[in-house]
Design a protein around this motif. Structure first.
Motif, PDB file in Angstrom:
ATOM      1  N   LYS A 175     -21.036 144.819  21.963  1.00 56.55           N
ATOM      2  CA  LYS A 175     -21.563 144.048  23.094  1.00 56.55           C
ATOM      3  C   LYS A 175     -22.145 142.716  22.605  1.00 56.55           C
ATOM      4  O   LYS A 175     -21.939 141.652  23.201  1.00 56.55           O
ATOM      5  CB  LYS A 175     -22.649 144.879  23.798  1.00 56.55           C
ATOM      6  N   LEU A 176     -22.869 142.795  21.484  1.00 54.66           N
ATOM      7  CA  LEU A 176     -23.479 141.596  20.909  1.00 54.66           C
ATOM      8  C   LEU A 176     -22.401 140.608  20.467  1.00 54.66           C
ATOM      9  O   LEU A 176     -22.506 139.396  20.720  1.00 54.66           O
ATOM     10  CB  LEU A 176     -24.374 141.993  19.719  1.00 54.66           C
ATOM     11  N   MET A 177     -21.340 141.119  19.841  1.00 53.14           N
ATOM     12  CA  MET A 177     -20.246 140.237  19.403  1.00 53.14           C
ATOM     13  C   MET A 177     -19.572 139.573  20.607  1.00 53.14           C
ATOM     14  O   MET A 177     -19.183 138.408  20.553  1.00 53.14           O
ATOM     15  CB  MET A 177     -19.220 141.025  18.586  1.00 53.14           C
ATOM     16  N   THR A 178     -19.434 140.323  21.697  1.00 55.84           N
ATOM     17  CA  THR A 178     -18.813 139.759  22.910  1.00 55.84           C
ATOM     18  C   THR A 178     -19.652 138.582  23.422  1.00 55.84           C
ATOM     19  O   THR A 178     -19.124 137.520  23.764  1.00 55.84           O
ATOM     20  CB  THR A 178     -18.695 140.843  24.007  1.00 55.84           C
ATOM     21  N   VAL A 179     -20.982 138.774  23.440  1.00 61.61           N
ATOM     22  CA  VAL A 179     -21.876 137.702  23.902  1.00 61.61           C
ATOM     23  C   VAL A 179     -21.796 136.498  22.965  1.00 61.61           C
ATOM     24  O   VAL A 179     -21.714 135.344  23.408  1.00 61.61           O
ATOM     25  CB  VAL A 179     -23.338 138.229  24.004  1.00 61.61           C
ATOM     26  N   PHE A 180     -21.776 136.753  21.659  1.00 56.26           N
ATOM     27  CA  PHE A 180     -21.713 135.649  20.687  1.00 56.26           C
ATOM     28  C   PHE A 180     -20.388 134.880  20.794  1.00 56.26           C
ATOM     29  O   PHE A 180     -20.365 133.651  20.700  1.00 56.26           O
ATOM     30  CB  PHE A 180     -21.919 136.175  19.258  1.00 56.26           C
ATOM     31  N   CYS A 181     -19.285 135.608  20.989  1.00 57.06           N
ATOM     32  CA  CYS A 181     -17.992 134.912  21.168  1.00 57.06           C
ATOM     33  C   CYS A 181     -18.036 134.039  22.413  1.00 57.06           C
ATOM     34  O   CYS A 181     -17.584 132.892  22.407  1.00 57.06           O
ATOM     35  CB  CYS A 181     -16.852 135.922  21.332  1.00 57.06           C
ATOM     36  N   GLY A 182     -18.620 134.583  23.487  1.00 54.06           N
ATOM     37  CA  GLY A 182     -18.741 133.817  24.732  1.00 54.06           C
ATOM     38  C   GLY A 182     -19.603 132.584  24.547  1.00 54.06           C
ATOM     39  O   GLY A 182     -19.315 131.506  25.071  1.00 54.06           O
ATOM     40  N   MET A 183     -20.667 132.746  23.775  1.00 56.16           N
ATOM     41  CA  MET A 183     -21.562 131.612  23.527  1.00 56.16           C
ATOM     42  C   MET A 183     -20.816 130.493  22.789  1.00 56.16           C
ATOM     43  O   MET A 183     -20.890 129.313  23.156  1.00 56.16           O
ATOM     44  CB  MET A 183     -22.771 132.082  22.713  1.00 56.16           C
ATOM     45  N   LEU A 184     -20.063 130.870  21.746  1.00 59.55           N
ATOM     46  CA  LEU A 184     -19.312 129.853  20.980  1.00 59.55           C
ATOM     47  C   LEU A 184     -18.262 129.177  21.855  1.00 59.55           C
ATOM     48  O   LEU A 184     -17.981 127.994  21.708  1.00 59.55           O
ATOM     49  CB  LEU A 184     -18.640 130.495  19.760  1.00 59.55           C
ATOM     50  N   MET A 185     -17.685 129.967  22.755  1.00 63.14           N
ATOM     51  CA  MET A 185     -16.665 129.404  23.636  1.00 63.14           C
ATOM     52  C   MET A 185     -17.287 128.364  24.583  1.00 63.14           C
ATOM     53  O   MET A 185     -16.781 127.255  24.729  1.00 63.14           O
ATOM     54  CB  MET A 185     -16.047 130.533  24.433  1.00 63.14           C
ATOM     55  N   ASN A 186     -18.407 128.723  25.203  1.00 59.29           N
ATOM     56  CA  ASN A 186     -19.085 127.766  26.096  1.00 59.29           C
ATOM     57  C   ASN A 186     -19.564 126.536  25.327  1.00 59.29           C
ATOM     58  O   ASN A 186     -19.580 125.425  25.838  1.00 59.29           O
ATOM     59  CB  ASN A 186     -20.295 128.430  26.776  1.00 59.29           C
ATOM     60  N   TYR A 187     -19.954 126.764  24.100  1.00 57.05           N
ATOM     61  CA  TYR A 187     -20.473 125.691  23.235  1.00 57.05           C
ATOM     62  C   TYR A 187     -19.389 124.658  22.927  1.00 57.05           C
ATOM     63  O   TYR A 187     -19.633 123.457  22.902  1.00 57.05           O
ATOM     64  CB  TYR A 187     -21.005 126.330  21.944  1.00 57.05           C
ATOM     65  N   SER A 188     -18.154 125.132  22.705  1.00 58.59           N
ATOM     66  CA  SER A 188     -17.119 124.199  22.199  1.00 58.59           C
ATOM     67  C   SER A 188     -16.020 123.889  23.208  1.00 58.59           C
ATOM     68  O   SER A 188     -15.115 123.109  22.910  1.00 58.59           O
ATOM     69  CB  SER A 188     -16.479 124.792  20.943  1.00 58.59           C
ATOM     70  N   ASN A 189     -16.091 124.491  24.393  1.00 59.46           N
ATOM     71  CA  ASN A 189     -14.988 124.339  25.353  1.00 59.46           C
ATOM     72  C   ASN A 189     -14.684 122.861  25.659  1.00 59.46           C
ATOM     73  O   ASN A 189     -15.563 122.094  26.021  1.00 59.46           O
ATOM     74  CB  ASN A 189     -15.350 125.074  26.650  1.00 59.46           C
ATOM     75  N   GLU A 190     -13.393 122.506  25.465  1.00 59.29           N
ATOM     76  CA  GLU A 190     -12.906 121.137  25.738  1.00 59.29           C
ATOM     77  C   GLU A 190     -13.686 120.052  25.002  1.00 59.29           C
ATOM     78  O   GLU A 190     -13.801 118.925  25.471  1.00 59.29           O
ATOM     79  CB  GLU A 190     -12.917 120.864  27.252  1.00 59.29           C
ATOM     80  N   ASN A 191     -14.254 120.415  23.850  1.00 60.29           N
ATOM     81  CA  ASN A 191     -14.967 119.412  23.056  1.00 60.29           C
ATOM     82  C   ASN A 191     -14.404 119.434  21.633  1.00 60.29           C
ATOM     83  O   ASN A 191     -14.731 120.312  20.823  1.00 60.29           O
ATOM     84  CB  ASN A 191     -16.470 119.748  23.054  1.00 60.29           C
ATOM     85  N   ASP A 192     -13.520 118.476  21.345  1.00 63.40           N
ATOM     86  CA  ASP A 192     -12.803 118.466  20.054  1.00 63.40           C
ATOM     87  C   ASP A 192     -13.753 118.455  18.865  1.00 63.40           C
ATOM     88  O   ASP A 192     -13.515 119.121  17.862  1.00 63.40           O
ATOM     89  CB  ASP A 192     -11.887 117.232  19.953  1.00 63.40           C
TER      90      ASP A 192
END
Length: 607
Positions: free
Chosen positions: A153-170
């Motif tokens: 569950k924690l890994m799922t949240v962390f993956c989501g966090m990284l995704m929101n952090y870098s989405n569409e930002n080269d």
């Protein structure tokens, strides 16, 4: 509502020196209110000024920390709350909490940071500044092998966090790639493929990163191809397959990964999808058919992957793709023709395919699309024929099979991509085929259309190809009849203009064609050559130091031919050619120097 106002007041007053119990009660009240009406409660929290208080409550020692982080995560689900969270100074203490060991705190902190970063430039900047991404990547690395539900569950949240952090930002995506997040995520996918939520997060993260060139190089060093194909085989739902496709498409642009995907068995999966969906009219099936066949064509763009699937023309994949061409699905006809065009990228494959009857299949396909046909299918079938016509041994076979006639049916097309491929196919077919060049060059309809397309200013490709085909008809036929047809149709001026092209190869083709005109039909073409100011152009080409040696050589050959015409000879004499040509006698290129001496003698005699 009264309870909420009370709790907010109490929080502001007591946050500095209150007992944990009274705080817990206030926080529970906030969480309850957020659960009932998140937006309204968030607005009240913002107005009350409590956000600033939260910054001081986010300490690893406090028993309330997880609840405070949870409240921040909840309010940050609203777009209007993300900047206030940043302004209240919540990011640095949240990032600090990522260093603690408590799983509940880590979970709520990951959620809070992820939500604040969602579509928020300020949120991402603040997390970047505080160094949050690095800590999260390290966590993923150390948690990767754990399969207990809390860790997943924690890994799922962390993956989501990284995704929101870098989405569409080269920039931030590159930062994550440099931190080595890709091998970690691939490993994660392999170990946790049974966990749907975590798998989905990994796929979204891959889709996010796979567009970047630098990521593809990193992906190529992992077993991503194998993992994705394994995962793909398990999927039944359309949406899940679609998610994997969205990662496969950008990755398959890399040639190394293309080969890995082929070796991992992706092609068999794609062929199976095509077989299952080809006769269906369900929207999902039509979409899957398109995606699968498009991806198949993409895999064939790599030289190694293409050759592996061709298997000397005996490969089952090659045979299956051939069966798409006579299909009733436009999508499969298109993919089949594009696949043949991709297989036809070396002489061996082209010769094998022509000897095994592929040309007839493509001509039958074109026939089905002459009247109100599908432009993309026309374009693809013509591309395949053009590529097949490149090897010398194929040209005569294709001409006797009637390819030129089949292609000419599309002369009426108003579609530049079709016009472009049609011209290219004819040009390939007549290369060194004198009889065919003569036959086509005497076809008035064709020549008139070429002259019309030579003026297609909006479509440089069509314009260039029309000029090149006009020149090729003369060069390969060496026929007086062809020259007369081109003169009568007004083609001369275009060949003269072509001699000034920025591409040396086109300049050269024009000059050779013009020299043949001057040698075979000078009287017929004389007026047009004069009006097109050919002599002035040749003077310019010979005077220009940047002109390539072959351009100088062919310009001089042409001058020698032109002085057989009285008006053109007068023009040559009036333009001080001798001066320019005598300089070329000392040209570093021997052939140019020799031709300069010969031309000088001819001009001296004539004057």
């Amino acid at each position: 509502a009264d309870n909420l106002s009370e709790a907010l007041k109490k929080l502001k007053i007591t946050s500095t020196d209150s007992t944990a119990d009274s705080l817990e009660g206030c926080l529970d009240c906030l969480l309850q209110a957020l659960a009932q009406n998140n937006m309204e409660t968030s607005e009240k929290i913002q107005k009350s000024g409590v956000l600033q208080v939260f910054a001081s409550l986010l300490t690893p020692q406090s028993s309330c920390t997880a609840k405070v982080a949870n409240i921040i995560a909840e309010v940050a689900r609203n777009e209007f709350m993300r900047n206030p969270c940043v302004d209240a100074g919540l990011i640095p203490p949240l990032v600090q909490l990522l260093n603690c060991k408590d799983q509940e705190i880590l979970l709520q902190t990951g959620r809070a940071l992820g939500n604040i970063c969602y579509d928020s430039h300020e949120g991402r900047n603040a997390v970047d500044h505080a160094g949050g991404a690095h800590i999260v990547v390290d966590h993923l690395r150390s948690l990767c092998n754990k399969t207990d539900p809390a860790s997943e569950k924690l890994m799922t949240v962390f993956c989501g966090m990284l995704m929101n952090y870098s989405n569409e930002n080269d920039t931030l995506q590159s930062q994550l790639i440099n931190m080595g997040v890709i091998p970690t995520l691939v490993k994660l996918l392999g170990i946790h493929c049974q966990n749907a939520a975590l798998t989905e997060m990994c796929l979204v993260a891959f889709g996010n990163l796979a567009e970047l060139e630098s990521s593809k190089e990193q992906f190529a060093y992992t077993n991503i191809a194998e993992e994705l194909v394994k995962l793909f085989k398990k999927q039944i739902e359309h949406d899940k397959k679609e998610m994997i496709f969205e990662v496969l498409a950008p990755l398959a642009e890399n040639d190394v990964i293309k080969l890995q995907l082929v070796e991992a068995g992706l092609v068999e999966c794609l062929l199976e999808i095509v077989q299952k969906t080809v006769d269906s009219d369900k929207e999902d099936d039509i979409a899957e058919l398109k995606t699968a066949s498009d991806l198949m064509v993409l895999l064939l763009l790599g030289d190694e992957s293409m050759q592996k699937l061709f298997e000397g023309g005996k490969g089952s994949v090659f045979q299956r793709v051939l069966s798409w061409i006579p299909s009733n699905s436009h999508q499969l006809q298109l993919a089949g023709a594009l696949a043949i065009a991709n297989f036809a990228r070396n002489d061996g494959n082209c010769i094998h395919m022509v000897d095994n009857g592929i040309v007839q299949k493509l001509m039958d396909l074109l026939d089905r699309h002459v009247e109100d046909g599908n432009v993309t299918v026309q374009h693809a079938a013509l591309s395949a024929l053009r590529n097949l016509a490149i090897p010398v041994v194929n040209k005569a076979k294709m001409l006797s099979a009637g390819v030129a006639e089949a292609v000419l049916k599309f002369l009426r097309s108003e579609m530049p991509p079709v016009q472009f491929k049609l011209l290219g196919t004819l040009r390939m077919l007549i290369d060194a085929q004198a009889e065919a060049a003569e036959q086509l060059g005497k076809n008035v309809k064709l020549v008139e259309r070429l002259v019309e397309w030579c003026e297609a200013k909006d479509h440089a490709g069509v314009m260039g190809e029309s000029n090149r085909l006009l020149s090729a008809l003369i060069r390969h036929s060496k026929s007086k009849d062809v020259i007369r047809t081109i003169v009568q149709s007004g083609g001369i001026k275009h060949l003269v203009t072509m001699a000034t092209s920025e591409h040396v190869i086109m300049q050269n083709e024009a000059l050779v064609a013009l020299a043949l005109i001057a040698a075979l039909e000078l009287v017929t073409a004389e007026k047009d050559l004069e009006n097109a100011q050919l002599v002035q152009i040749l003077h310019r080409l010979l005077s220009d130091d940047r002109s390539a040696p072959e351009i100088k050589y062919n310009s001089m050959v042409l001058i020698c031919a032109l002085i057989g015409s009285e008006p053109l000879q007068k023009e040559v004499q009036s333009m001080a050619f001798l001066e320019v040509i005598s300089k070329l006698r000392s040209h570093e290129n021997k052939t140019v120097a020799q031709q300069a001496s010969l031309t000088e003698q001819r001009l001296a005699v004539e004057s």
